[in-house]
Write an enzyme that holds these catalytic residues in place. Sequence first.
Site, PDB file in Angstrom:
ATOM      1  N   TYR A  57      -7.327  -5.045  10.018  1.00 21.06           N
ATOM      2  CA  TYR A  57      -7.075  -5.577   8.670  1.00 21.06           C
ATOM      3  C   TYR A  57      -7.429  -7.063   8.597  1.00 21.06           C
ATOM      4  CZ  TYR A  57      -5.016  -5.992   4.054  1.00 21.06           C
ATOM      5  OH  TYR A  57      -4.834  -6.205   2.701  1.00 21.06           O
TER       6      TYR A  57
ATOM      7  N   LYS B 248     -12.484  -4.593   2.863  1.00 14.88           N
ATOM      8  CA  LYS B 248     -13.544  -5.042   3.785  1.00 14.88           C
ATOM      9  C   LYS B 248     -14.878  -5.368   3.119  1.00 14.88           C
ATOM     10  CE  LYS B 248     -11.390  -5.068   7.604  1.00 14.88           C
ATOM     11  NZ  LYS B 248     -10.576  -6.213   7.206  1.00 14.88           N
TER      12      LYS B 248
ATOM     13  N   PRO C 129     -12.363   0.582  -1.026  1.00 10.20           N
ATOM     14  CA  PRO C 129     -11.681  -0.721  -1.019  1.00 10.20           C
ATOM     15  C   PRO C 129     -10.352  -0.768  -0.264  1.00 10.20           C
ATOM     16  CG  PRO C 129     -11.540   0.293  -3.197  1.00 10.20           C
ATOM     17  CD  PRO C 129     -12.443   1.155  -2.388  1.00 10.20           C
TER      18      PRO C 129
ATOM     19  N   TYR D 180       0.874  -1.176   0.000  1.00  8.57           N
ATOM     20  CA  TYR D 180       0.000   0.000   0.000  1.00  8.57           C
ATOM     21  C   TYR D 180       0.913   1.228   0.000  1.00  8.57           C
ATOM     22  CZ  TYR D 180      -4.012  -2.954   1.316  1.00  8.57           C
ATOM     23  OH  TYR D 180      -5.016  -3.892   1.331  1.00  8.57           O
TER      24      TYR D 180
HETATM   25  P1  RFL Z   1     -22.437  -7.616  -5.538  1.00 13.27           P
HETATM   26  O1  RFL Z   1     -21.174  -8.339  -5.747  1.00 13.27           O
HETATM   27  O2  RFL Z   1     -22.577  -6.266  -6.136  1.00 13.27           O
HETATM   28  O3  RFL Z   1     -23.604  -8.569  -6.088  1.00 13.27           O
HETATM   29  C1  RFL Z   1     -24.940  -8.101  -6.227  1.00 13.27           C
HETATM   30  C2  RFL Z   1     -25.612  -8.933  -7.302  1.00 13.27           C
HETATM   31  O4  RFL Z   1     -26.968  -8.523  -7.426  1.00 13.27           O
HETATM   32  C3  RFL Z   1     -27.306  -8.408  -8.809  1.00 13.27           C
HETATM   33  N1  RFL Z   1     -28.418  -7.439  -8.947  1.00 13.27           N
HETATM   34  C4  RFL Z   1     -29.698  -7.818  -9.145  1.00 13.27           C
HETATM   35  N2  RFL Z   1     -30.273  -9.032  -9.272  1.00 13.27           N
HETATM   36  C5  RFL Z   1     -31.606  -9.066  -9.473  1.00 13.27           C
HETATM   37  N3  RFL Z   1     -32.385  -7.954  -9.561  1.00 13.27           N
HETATM   38  C6  RFL Z   1     -31.858  -6.716  -9.462  1.00 13.27           C
HETATM   39  N4  RFL Z   1     -32.639  -5.617  -9.552  1.00 13.27           N
HETATM   40  C7  RFL Z   1     -30.454  -6.608  -9.231  1.00 13.27           C
HETATM   41  N5  RFL Z   1     -29.593  -5.568  -9.070  1.00 13.27           N
HETATM   42  C8  RFL Z   1     -28.386  -6.085  -8.903  1.00 13.27           C
HETATM   43  C9  RFL Z   1     -26.012  -7.913  -9.452  1.00 13.27           C
HETATM   44  O5  RFL Z   1     -25.970  -8.179 -10.840  1.00 13.27           O
HETATM   45  C10 RFL Z   1     -24.974  -8.727  -8.665  1.00 13.27           C
HETATM   46  O6  RFL Z   1     -24.709  -9.967  -9.282  1.00 13.27           O
HETATM   47  O7  RFL Z   1     -22.793  -7.467  -3.988  1.00 13.27           O
HETATM   48  P2  RFL Z   1     -22.486  -8.444  -2.726  1.00 13.27           P
HETATM   49  O8  RFL Z   1     -22.876  -9.850  -3.065  1.00 13.27           O
HETATM   50  O9  RFL Z   1     -23.055  -7.752  -1.555  1.00 13.27           O
HETATM   51  O10 RFL Z   1     -20.876  -8.450  -2.625  1.00 13.27           O
HETATM   52  C11 RFL Z   1     -20.163  -7.295  -2.272  1.00 13.27           C
HETATM   53  C12 RFL Z   1     -18.774  -7.323  -2.905  1.00 13.27           C
HETATM   54  O11 RFL Z   1     -18.910  -7.574  -4.297  1.00 13.27           O
HETATM   55  C13 RFL Z   1     -18.014  -6.005  -2.676  1.00 13.27           C
HETATM   56  O12 RFL Z   1     -18.224  -5.526  -1.383  1.00 13.27           O
HETATM   57  C14 RFL Z   1     -16.488  -6.181  -2.869  1.00 13.27           C
HETATM   58  O13 RFL Z   1     -16.178  -6.513  -4.198  1.00 13.27           O
HETATM   59  C15 RFL Z   1     -15.742  -4.905  -2.465  1.00 13.27           C
HETATM   60  N6  RFL Z   1     -14.306  -4.985  -2.729  1.00 13.27           N
HETATM   61  C16 RFL Z   1     -13.457  -5.649  -1.852  1.00 13.27           C
HETATM   62  N7  RFL Z   1     -13.950  -6.283  -0.763  1.00 13.27           N
HETATM   63  C17 RFL Z   1     -13.121  -7.014   0.064  1.00 13.27           C
HETATM   64  O14 RFL Z   1     -13.604  -7.569   1.056  1.00 13.27           O
HETATM   65  N8  RFL Z   1     -11.767  -7.141  -0.185  1.00 13.27           N
HETATM   66  C18 RFL Z   1     -11.195  -6.533  -1.261  1.00 13.27           C
HETATM   67  O15 RFL Z   1      -9.993  -6.727  -1.490  1.00 13.27           O
HETATM   68  C19 RFL Z   1     -12.041  -5.715  -2.130  1.00 13.27           C
HETATM   69  N9  RFL Z   1     -11.528  -5.104  -3.214  1.00 13.27           N
HETATM   70  C20 RFL Z   1     -13.770  -4.368  -3.861  1.00 13.27           C
HETATM   71  C21 RFL Z   1     -12.366  -4.443  -4.078  1.00 13.27           C
HETATM   72  C22 RFL Z   1     -14.584  -3.698  -4.780  1.00 13.27           C
HETATM   73  C23 RFL Z   1     -14.028  -3.113  -5.901  1.00 13.27           C
HETATM   74  N10 RFL Z   1     -14.911  -2.480  -6.813  1.00 13.27           N
HETATM   75  C24 RFL Z   1     -14.911  -2.734  -8.186  1.00 13.27           C
HETATM   76  C25 RFL Z   1     -16.029  -1.722  -6.314  1.00 13.27           C
HETATM   77  C26 RFL Z   1     -11.790  -3.845  -5.178  1.00 13.27           C
HETATM   78  C27 RFL Z   1     -12.608  -3.154  -6.075  1.00 13.27           C
HETATM   79  C28 RFL Z   1     -11.938  -2.492  -7.247  1.00 13.27           C
HETATM   80  C1  PHB Z   2      -7.394  -6.637  -4.652  1.00  8.65           C
HETATM   81  O1  PHB Z   2      -6.512  -7.505  -4.774  1.00  8.65           O
HETATM   82  O2  PHB Z   2      -8.251  -6.457  -5.525  1.00  8.65           O
HETATM   83  C2  PHB Z   2      -7.404  -5.775  -3.449  1.00  8.65           C
HETATM   84  C3  PHB Z   2      -6.525  -6.050  -2.411  1.00  8.65           C
HETATM   85  C4  PHB Z   2      -6.502  -5.229  -1.287  1.00  8.65           C
HETATM   86  C5  PHB Z   2      -7.371  -4.158  -1.211  1.00  8.65           C
HETATM   87  C6  PHB Z   2      -8.272  -3.892  -2.246  1.00  8.65           C
HETATM   88  C7  PHB Z   2      -8.279  -4.712  -3.374  1.00  8.65           C
HETATM   89  O3  PHB Z   2      -7.326  -3.361  -0.121  1.00  8.65           O
END
Ligand code: RFL
Ligand code: PHB
Length: 393
Positions: free
Chosen positions: A385, A297, A293, A201
Amino acid sequence: MKTQVVIIGAGPAGLLLGQLLYRAGIDNIILERQSGDYVLGRIRAGVLEQVTMDLLHQAGVDTRAHDEGLPHEGIELLFKDARHRIDLHGLTGGKQVTVYGQTEVTRDLMAARAAEGLTTIYTAAPVSLHDFDTAKPTVRYQKDGATHEIACDFIAGCDGYHGISRASVPGDALHLYEKVYPFGWLGVLADVPPVSHELIYANTSRGFALCSMRSEHRSRYYLQVASDQKVENWSDESFWNELRLRLDPEACERLVTGPSLEKSIAPLRSFVAEPMRFGSLFLAGDAAHIVPPTGAKGLNLATADVGFLSRALEIHYREGSQSALDRYSELCLRRVWKAERFSWWFTSLMHRFPENGEFGQKIQEAELDYLVNSRAASTSLAENYVGLPLESF
Ligand code: RFL
Ligand code: PHB
């Protein structure tokens, strides 16, 4: 159609909930707006807390995460051109995180659901929620031009930030808390070996950077970019050049670059909707809260929510008692707000805020210097973390 629980959304929250409920003998149907391939095409989280690994185990889908996931016992903080290790393992009495992509978690959950012959209806759109202020809610959806209705006992809104579940709740029943940051993360996925064994980081005067990975051959890198930046304006070459400018000399030398497999910009926001329950409708995961992100979490909060929800539903169906369901929102939100605080703090510490100028940069560097040299401060970072413990009902 009839089932016990209709789950809206086949992201990690919805799919994990489906699996946990199935294992507890509770019938469920998942409705997903997109196709399965589209869901698997999204590149998102990479860091799993032990709490998440334990829930995957409980759901019977942790084999590949154990075999192929990379256990990480530390992270590195880079500032003023030097890297400092935070010993997560040593500072937390032996805890660690597992680096394993959300895409793979989703793939494993989808495969388990298919193997059990459980119903997931993809490309169900639009979906609408009815009578969830009563004990007899229904969900309607369209598929291939026909309208269908499912009667159920409960609805689980696992449909993410842009979903229909939270939007179906009358506005005056919700309290929304939101903070939008004036920047986003430009992410690149590439089949190149990671620059370091542990995540880096980086706080630099040019902005934040993160070196992460998916395996020993696949890397994930992020750069802080202004909110008005467009992904089309970033060639692979310009991405790698900017990343080099934000890394220390040794990392620059070790950095292997290659063509991007995926490139996208994610906006950063903190958001909480309270409460997380309305009658027969329960919100879980990104549908109820978003964290920037930086603290890794988001996915972990989503899995913890559905861990609580599956347990509360199990108690309800086994004992006929409402008490655990009544405590769901309160129990989730206590942990959610702690993760919101940690993610906001780590984001504020590591990113460049143009409005704070050089003074802001100096203050961040002083705090980082304190953080890496104080056992108390490092322990606080490490504890958060690796993930705070789950309370029980
Ligand atoms: P999701 O993954 O958004 O899934 C929701 C699903 O609902 C569908 N949907 C519908 N279905 C039916 N009817 C509707 N009207 C609907 N509207 C939506 C969608 O198509 C989708 O399939 O939510 P969920 O399941 O709550 O999961 C949450 C996680 O995806 C999210 O919190 C994480 O990806 C966040 N995040 C990270 N979290 C971590 O714990 N560790 C990480 O390292 C981390 N890195 C990240 C991240 C999120 C990122 N982005 C792109 C926001 C890194 C990034 C870049
Ligand atoms: C990832 O690998 O996508 C990632 C890892 C750590 C973070 C956020 C995203 O804090």
